[in-house]
Design an enzyme around this catalytic site. Structure first.
Site, PDB file in Angstrom:
ATOM      1  N   LYS A 158       4.181 -16.770  18.822  1.00 43.30           N
ATOM      2  CA  LYS A 158       3.059 -15.518  18.813  1.00 43.30           C
ATOM      3  C   LYS A 158       1.599 -15.828  19.001  1.00 43.30           C
ATOM      4  O   LYS A 158       1.429 -16.808  18.209  1.00 43.30           O
ATOM      5  CB  LYS A 158       3.274 -14.752  17.661  1.00 43.30           C
ATOM      6  CG  LYS A 158       4.644 -14.121  17.394  1.00 43.30           C
ATOM      7  CD  LYS A 158       4.784 -13.447  16.287  1.00 43.30           C
ATOM      8  CE  LYS A 158       4.212 -12.110  16.154  1.00 43.30           C
ATOM      9  NZ  LYS A 158       4.397 -11.346  14.935  1.00 43.30           N
ATOM     10  N   GLY A 164      -0.029  -6.384  20.691  1.00 41.38           N
ATOM     11  CA  GLY A 164       0.767  -5.586  22.163  1.00 41.38           C
ATOM     12  C   GLY A 164       1.536  -6.315  22.859  1.00 41.38           C
ATOM     13  O   GLY A 164       2.077  -6.042  24.170  1.00 41.38           O
ATOM     14  N   GLY A 165       2.062  -7.339  22.150  1.00 39.78           N
ATOM     15  CA  GLY A 165       3.391  -8.248  22.797  1.00 39.78           C
ATOM     16  C   GLY A 165       2.846  -9.343  23.958  1.00 39.78           C
ATOM     17  O   GLY A 165       3.445 -10.061  24.392  1.00 39.78           O
ATOM     18  N   LYS A 201      10.295 -17.069  12.286  1.00 34.90           N
ATOM     19  CA  LYS A 201      11.567 -16.798  12.605  1.00 34.90           C
ATOM     20  C   LYS A 201      11.786 -15.450  13.265  1.00 34.90           C
ATOM     21  O   LYS A 201      11.114 -14.595  12.984  1.00 34.90           O
ATOM     22  CB  LYS A 201      12.454 -16.566  11.297  1.00 34.90           C
ATOM     23  CG  LYS A 201      13.868 -16.296  11.308  1.00 34.90           C
ATOM     24  CD  LYS A 201      14.878 -17.713  11.923  1.00 34.90           C
ATOM     25  CE  LYS A 201      16.188 -17.244  11.780  1.00 34.90           C
ATOM     26  NZ  LYS A 201      17.005 -18.307  12.677  1.00 34.90           N
ATOM     27  N   TYR A 202      12.678 -15.714  14.294  1.00 31.59           N
ATOM     28  CA  TYR A 202      13.185 -14.361  15.222  1.00 31.59           C
ATOM     29  C   TYR A 202      14.311 -13.537  14.285  1.00 31.59           C
ATOM     30  O   TYR A 202      15.154 -14.128  14.047  1.00 31.59           O
ATOM     31  CB  TYR A 202      13.288 -14.781  16.512  1.00 31.59           C
ATOM     32  CG  TYR A 202      13.807 -13.585  17.469  1.00 31.59           C
ATOM     33  CD1 TYR A 202      12.908 -12.884  17.871  1.00 31.59           C
ATOM     34  CD2 TYR A 202      15.231 -13.515  17.750  1.00 31.59           C
ATOM     35  CE1 TYR A 202      13.235 -11.653  18.742  1.00 31.59           C
ATOM     36  CE2 TYR A 202      15.496 -12.160  18.509  1.00 31.59           C
ATOM     37  CZ  TYR A 202      14.360 -11.495  19.176  1.00 31.59           C
ATOM     38  OH  TYR A 202      14.863 -10.278  19.823  1.00 31.59           O
ATOM     39  N   GLU A 287       1.170  -7.881  10.288  1.00 31.12           N
ATOM     40  CA  GLU A 287       0.059  -7.852  10.531  1.00 31.12           C
ATOM     41  C   GLU A 287      -0.765  -6.459   9.964  1.00 31.12           C
ATOM     42  O   GLU A 287       0.176  -5.755   9.279  1.00 31.12           O
ATOM     43  CB  GLU A 287      -0.236  -7.831  11.954  1.00 31.12           C
ATOM     44  CG  GLU A 287       0.293  -6.366  12.834  1.00 31.12           C
ATOM     45  CD  GLU A 287      -0.046  -6.370  14.541  1.00 31.12           C
ATOM     46  OE1 GLU A 287      -1.175  -7.106  14.849  1.00 31.12           O
ATOM     47  OE2 GLU A 287       0.627  -5.801  14.878  1.00 31.12           O
ATOM     48  N   ARG A 291      -8.037  -0.329  11.638  1.00 30.53           N
ATOM     49  CA  ARG A 291      -8.493   0.751  12.329  1.00 30.53           C
ATOM     50  C   ARG A 291      -7.630   2.025  12.290  1.00 30.53           C
ATOM     51  O   ARG A 291      -6.357   1.909  11.604  1.00 30.53           O
ATOM     52  CB  ARG A 291      -8.697   0.487  13.929  1.00 30.53           C
ATOM     53  CG  ARG A 291      -7.277   0.078  14.558  1.00 30.53           C
ATOM     54  CD  ARG A 291      -7.277  -0.101  16.114  1.00 30.53           C
ATOM     55  NE  ARG A 291      -6.252  -0.619  16.376  1.00 30.53           N
ATOM     56  CZ  ARG A 291      -4.999  -0.225  16.968  1.00 30.53           C
ATOM     57  NH1 ARG A 291      -4.822   0.906  16.211  1.00 30.53           N
ATOM     58  NH2 ARG A 291      -4.004  -0.970  17.213  1.00 30.53           N
ATOM     59  N   VAL A 294      -2.684   5.379  16.710  1.00 26.64           N
ATOM     60  CA  VAL A 294      -2.445   6.354  17.534  1.00 26.64           C
ATOM     61  C   VAL A 294      -1.609   7.171  16.659  1.00 26.64           C
ATOM     62  O   VAL A 294      -1.708   8.372  16.676  1.00 26.64           O
ATOM     63  CB  VAL A 294      -1.815   5.786  18.635  1.00 26.64           C
ATOM     64  CG1 VAL A 294      -1.034   6.835  19.460  1.00 26.64           C
ATOM     65  CG2 VAL A 294      -2.514   4.868  19.574  1.00 26.64           C
ATOM     66  N   ARG A 337       4.776   9.442  22.596  1.00 22.03           N
ATOM     67  CA  ARG A 337       3.515   9.096  23.096  1.00 22.03           C
ATOM     68  C   ARG A 337       3.740   9.413  24.569  1.00 22.03           C
ATOM     69  O   ARG A 337       4.699   8.932  25.314  1.00 22.03           O
ATOM     70  CB  ARG A 337       3.207   7.663  23.190  1.00 22.03           C
ATOM     71  CG  ARG A 337       2.821   7.328  21.685  1.00 22.03           C
ATOM     72  CD  ARG A 337       2.569   5.975  21.529  1.00 22.03           C
ATOM     73  NE  ARG A 337       2.214   5.370  20.305  1.00 22.03           N
ATOM     74  CZ  ARG A 337       1.343   4.256  20.163  1.00 22.03           C
ATOM     75  NH1 ARG A 337       0.809   3.792  20.865  1.00 22.03           N
ATOM     76  NH2 ARG A 337       1.427   3.885  18.515  1.00 22.03           N
TER      77      ARG A 337
END
Length: 447
Positions: A158, A164-165, A201-202, A287, A291, A294, A337
């Site tokens: 990462k 956002g990927g 780790k995934y 994370e 802010r 959405v 969304r």
């Protein structure tokens, strides 16, 4: 209290902030690009200032133009909204250096939590559980191989400065690590100007759980419950609900209180969100977003508290005025969304709205800046509306959502409304049995 707030954003979130300000007796200043001259938030604001051409770089990311607009209109404070400059520490510093209040956290907190490696280290030292992985950026492929073998494959690489990927790749075996490492660094460099990456780790079937938080300048912090944001496509949230159907009362109390204590310990002010992966009864911090989110809407619907209003209040220096025990959670809320995209190919679909009808009724909320005849510009994010419903139970909420999706009409362009209808009809979604990979697996099946 502030007398005038400049809203440094556009679209539905700018309109949302305008409405909160007006209900507090605060005048608003809308800034806009030339492409947004006819936007709803511009039409409704007390004053408006054009800050540049359509390109976001030359308008909504143009810090000197925004500060100039605040100066000439006599604004007291600047609200950054969501996206654009909302998590830009330099912007927060410059706002306050020029004598305006920044409606958000301190620049130091934005900076600390904006770097995922630093954020992970900070909260880990305060007792939050984190995903096993590297203690910091991985300097070389050799180091990546050592760490990956120590925690076991598959691993997730990462971007340290990412979100956002972008700059995120999975390596399922030692043979695929080199390619994933190089691709992640390349994407991170292109997207963020910083190619530092770290390794975690995934997790195979996690839920994405986040906690809505609010701190004041007096050391107080509360949480507004959790949101389940596991319905995602390419790491982008599509549907969110609160509370999560995956947690029991003990689990939600544990993670909410822990997140609030941690947030208070760092002296955080304003709204923020701590995000976790949840698998096999365990939470792992990933994370913190410094802010408004959405999906703040669903937290508002189950608590009855206006988070934007609270965000503005604490920015004036006012104390919260209530504690955790005063926050009541009632019913269930879901947000869809709605994007201006083809529901299958996801190609953007800007253009003129030709026929618009928003659903209504008890427990229905639409956050959108659309109107009949409005032309959606091609220059910005494709989110055009948030359909939010509330019910006394999750089942009532789902039935209400089904009805409102059938009523919602946005003519003239492609939208993702059909995708949402497809999602909520799935038995596994109805049962709440989904994880962060569920939607992409559903789409791959083509049914």
């Amino acid at each position: 209290m502030f007398e005038k707030v400049l809203i440094a954003n556009r679209g539905e979130i700018a309109l949302r902030i305008h409405r909160a300000c007006r209900e507090m007796g605060i005048q608003t200043v809308a800034v806009h690009s030339t492409a947004d001259a006819d936007a709803m938030h511009v039409r409704l604001a007390d004053e408006s200032v054009c800050i540049g051409p359509p390109s976001a770089r030359d308008s909504y990311l143009n810090i000197p133009a925004i500060l100039s607009a605040a100066t000439i209109t006599g604004a007291d404070a600047i609200h950054p909204g969501i996206g654009f400059l909302a998590e830009n520490a330099q912007f927060a510093e410059m706002v306050e250096e020029h004598g305006f209040a920044f409606i958000g956290p301190t620049a130091d907190h934005i900076r600390i939590m904006g770097d995922k490696v630093t954020a992970k280290s900070t909260v880990k030292n305060l007792g939050l559980p984190v995903v096993p992985g590297s203690d910091g950026p991985v300097a070389s492929l050799d180091e990546a191989e050592v760490i990956a073998r120590s925690i076991g494959f598959p691993v997730l690489i990462k971007a340290a400065a990412g979100g956002g990927g972008k700059g995120m790749k999975v390596a399922r075996s030692p043979e695929t690590l080199r390619e994933a490492y190089q691709l992640a660094r390349g994407e991170a460099r292109a997207a963020f100007g910083n190619d530092e990456v770290y390794i975690e780790k995934y997790l195979g079937h996690p839920r994405h759980i986040e906690i809505q938080l609010l701190g004041d300048m007096h050391g107080n912090c509360v949480h507004f419950g959790e949101r389940d944001c596991s319905v995602q496509r390419r790491h982008q949230k599509v549907i969110e609900e609160a509370p999560s159907p995956a947690l029991n009362a003990e689990q939600r109390s544990f993670i909410g209180d822990l997140a609030a204590r941690t947030t208070a310990a760092i002296g955080y002010r304003g709204v923020g969100t701590m995000e976790f992966l949840f698998e096999d009864g365990q939470f792992y911090f990933i994370e913190m977003n410094t802010r408004l989110q959405v999906e703040h809407t669903i937290s508002e619907m189950i608590t009855g508290i206006d988070l934007v209003r609270e965000q503005i209040r604490v920015a004036t220096g006012a104390p919260l005025g209530y504690g955790q025990a005063d926050i009541r959670f009632e019913g269930h809320a879901i947000e869809c969304r709605i994007n201006a995209e083809h529901p299958e190919t996801f190609l953007p679909s800007p253009g003129r709205i030709d026929g618009y009808h928003a659903p209504g009724g008890l427990g229905v909320r639409i956050d959108s800046a659309l109107y009949d005849g409005y032309r959606i510009p091609p220059h910005y994010d494709s989110l055009i509306a948030k359909l939010v419903v509330h019910g006394s139970t999750r089942n009532e909420c789902l039935m209400r959502l089904r009805r409102t999706l059938e009523e919602y009409v946005i003519g003239g362009i492609d939208t993702t409304l059909p995708l949402h209808q497809r999602i909520i009809a799935q038995p596994s979604f109805i049962d709440g049995a989904y994880d962060i990979h569920w939607l992409e697996q559903l789409m791959a099946k083509g049914s």
